[in-house]
Design an enzyme around this catalytic site. Structure first.
Site, mmCIF file in Angstrom:
data_model
loop_
_atom_site.group_PDB
_atom_site.id
_atom_site.type_symbol
_atom_site.label_atom_id
_atom_site.label_comp_id
_atom_site.label_asym_id
_atom_site.label_seq_id
_atom_site.Cartn_x
_atom_site.Cartn_y
_atom_site.Cartn_z
ATOM 1 N N SER A 243 48.688 1.606 15.742
ATOM 2 C CA SER A 243 47.830 0.504 16.160
ATOM 3 C C SER A 243 48.354 -0.815 15.577
ATOM 4 O O SER A 243 49.475 -1.201 15.877
ATOM 5 C CB SER A 243 46.383 0.789 15.737
ATOM 6 O OG SER A 243 45.480 -0.145 16.292
ATOM 7 N N ASP A 339 45.152 -0.132 27.574
ATOM 8 C CA ASP A 339 44.786 -0.532 26.212
ATOM 9 C C ASP A 339 44.072 -1.878 26.241
ATOM 10 O O ASP A 339 44.613 -2.869 26.729
ATOM 11 C CB ASP A 339 46.055 -0.621 25.353
ATOM 12 C CG ASP A 339 45.761 -0.862 23.880
ATOM 13 O OD1 ASP A 339 44.629 -1.243 23.540
ATOM 14 O OD2 ASP A 339 46.678 -0.664 23.069
ATOM 15 N N HIS A 367 43.610 2.484 24.266
ATOM 16 C CA HIS A 367 44.428 2.186 23.091
ATOM 17 C C HIS A 367 45.038 3.443 22.480
ATOM 18 O O HIS A 367 44.351 4.429 22.256
ATOM 19 C CB HIS A 367 43.558 1.469 22.061
ATOM 20 C CG HIS A 367 44.307 1.031 20.835
ATOM 21 N ND1 HIS A 367 45.462 0.287 20.901
ATOM 22 C CD2 HIS A 367 44.059 1.234 19.508
ATOM 23 C CE1 HIS A 367 45.884 0.035 19.680
ATOM 24 N NE2 HIS A 367 45.059 0.609 18.814
#
Length: 389
Positions: A243, A339, A367
């Site tokens: 991330s 995402d 995501h």
């Protein structure tokens, strides 16, 4: 017989029947609760002093339902319970916290400290590859950087006899060191070690979150420690950024290309992610809370979200700062095509600059491309590790 010898009594004062009796609470956890402990628990007396009946009754009913009768915890079961407790504390401190330059939320920070303490108890029971909490010296620290990098380190059992490949795991905006047990087990099962630490502006990371070059110094210090430690095969070190950590993974693939055999940038924001056009709508996307206040604080803007919106792209974009023009090591980009946190355009953008890249994007996924993504990452990492032998 010696004059001070004292033989056992032929008749105990408690009486023969009581002496020979096996009390009913030894029959199992149900009997323990119903015949011995329920009554003192109701009155909050030993061993339940300072406690409350409503806290303990559901616990014992659960133990009874599970037929768990052994008071001596097996390591595997104890570890599972510790991990469950640590997960509860993870949600208690969720989503974003930082200790740099100051603790962002004292209440959540207390939950964070408790999470680490409980997770450490679980890690101490992993006998084959126990969790080590290592204060890595931040030997490359500069400016406002602090002097120690708190890291989790695990190595396979063979590491005592031969040097092992290893993965540097860069955590995200709200997932930190104790949140990566399953990934660590995957690495260990392949004979790889793992070194985990937080990214700038999150949790315990000592790097100056307002300095775009601070992650380079962070990695310099980690590589220096790993080389000096002696357990790691420094020709087979990979990096996986998760991330927000994906941004730092992309950066590392360029700035530390000669030290990394390969890099996985998983859900990375690199350029558009920092732009006002994207951030203006990102607060309403899939993040569980408002995103921009956390991002502003994480990047050293404190509570000034407007300043972050105005200045972050020019300061942190890997395109604006020229990083993407550099050559890089092997780099795998992974994400979901839908995402809503880090736009997929930020991964696609990388194919227009620098060295050739590799990618796996998942149609319709959000995501990180879960739940499909990891099944693509591990085989790629295996191939990279094998190719460097």
């Amino acid at each position: 017989m010696a004059p001070d010898a004292r033989p056992a009594p032929k008749q105990w004062l408690m009486g023969a029947d009581a002496f020979e009796q096996r009390m009913p609470h030894h029959e199992g956890v149900r009997a323990l609760w119903e015949t011995k402990w329920r009554a003192p628990c109701l009155r909050s007396v030993y061993p339940f002093h300072d406690g409350a009946f409503e806290d303990f009754e559901p616990v014992f009913l659960d133990l009874i339902a599970g037929d768990i009768n052994d008071g001596n915890s097996a390591a595997k079961q104890a570890s599972e319970f510790y991990l469950r407790a640590a997960c509860l504390l993870r949600i208690a401190r969720f989503a974003y916290i930082t200790g740099f330059p100051n603790v962002s939320d004292p209440v959540k920070w207390e939950a964070w400290e408790l999470q680490k303490a409980i997770y450490s108890k679980a890690g101490s029971l992993w006998s084959q590859s126990p969790l080590s909490e290592v204060p890595i010296p931040h030997s490359a620290a500069k400016g406002r950087d602090r002097d120690t990098i708190p890291a989790y380190v695990r190595v396979p059992p063979t590491a005592g006899n031969e040097k092992c490949p290893a993965v540097i795991l860069l955590t995200g905006l709200d997932g930190y060191r104790p949140d990566n047990t399953q990934r660590s087990e995957e690495f260990l099962s392949r004979g790889w070690g793992v070194v985990i630490f937080e990214i700038p502006g999150t949790a315990d990371c000592p790097a100056d979150s307002a300095d775009p070059s601070s992650p380079d110094r962070l990695l310099d210090s980690v590589f220096a420690w790993m080389a000096a430690d002696g357990r790691f095969d420094m020709s087979r070190i990979m990096c996986w950024g998760l991330s927000s950590g994906g941004y730092y993974a992309v950066r590392a693939a360029h700035t530390h290309r000669e030290k990394l055999a390969g890099v996985v940038a998983h859900g990375a924001g690199t350029h558009h992610f920092f732009g006002k056009e994207w951030l203006a709508r990102a607060d309403g996307h899939e993040y569980p809370f408002k995103l921009t206040p956390a991002l502003a604080m994480k990047h050293g803007y404190g509570d000034d979200v407007e300043a972050y919106l105005e200045g972050a792209q020019k300061k942190f974009s890997l395109l604006e700062t020229g990083i993407l023009e550099l050559p890089c090591t092997r780099l795998l980009l992974v994400n979901g095509m839908h995402d809503g946190l880090m736009p997929i355009e930020d991964s696609i953008l990388l194919f227009e600059y620098g060295s050739p890249k590799e990618a796996r994007f998942f149609t319709g996924a959000l995501h990180m491309g879960y739940p499909m993504a990891n099944s693509s990452v591990y085989p790629w990492m295996e191939q990279v590790m094998t190719s460097t032998k």
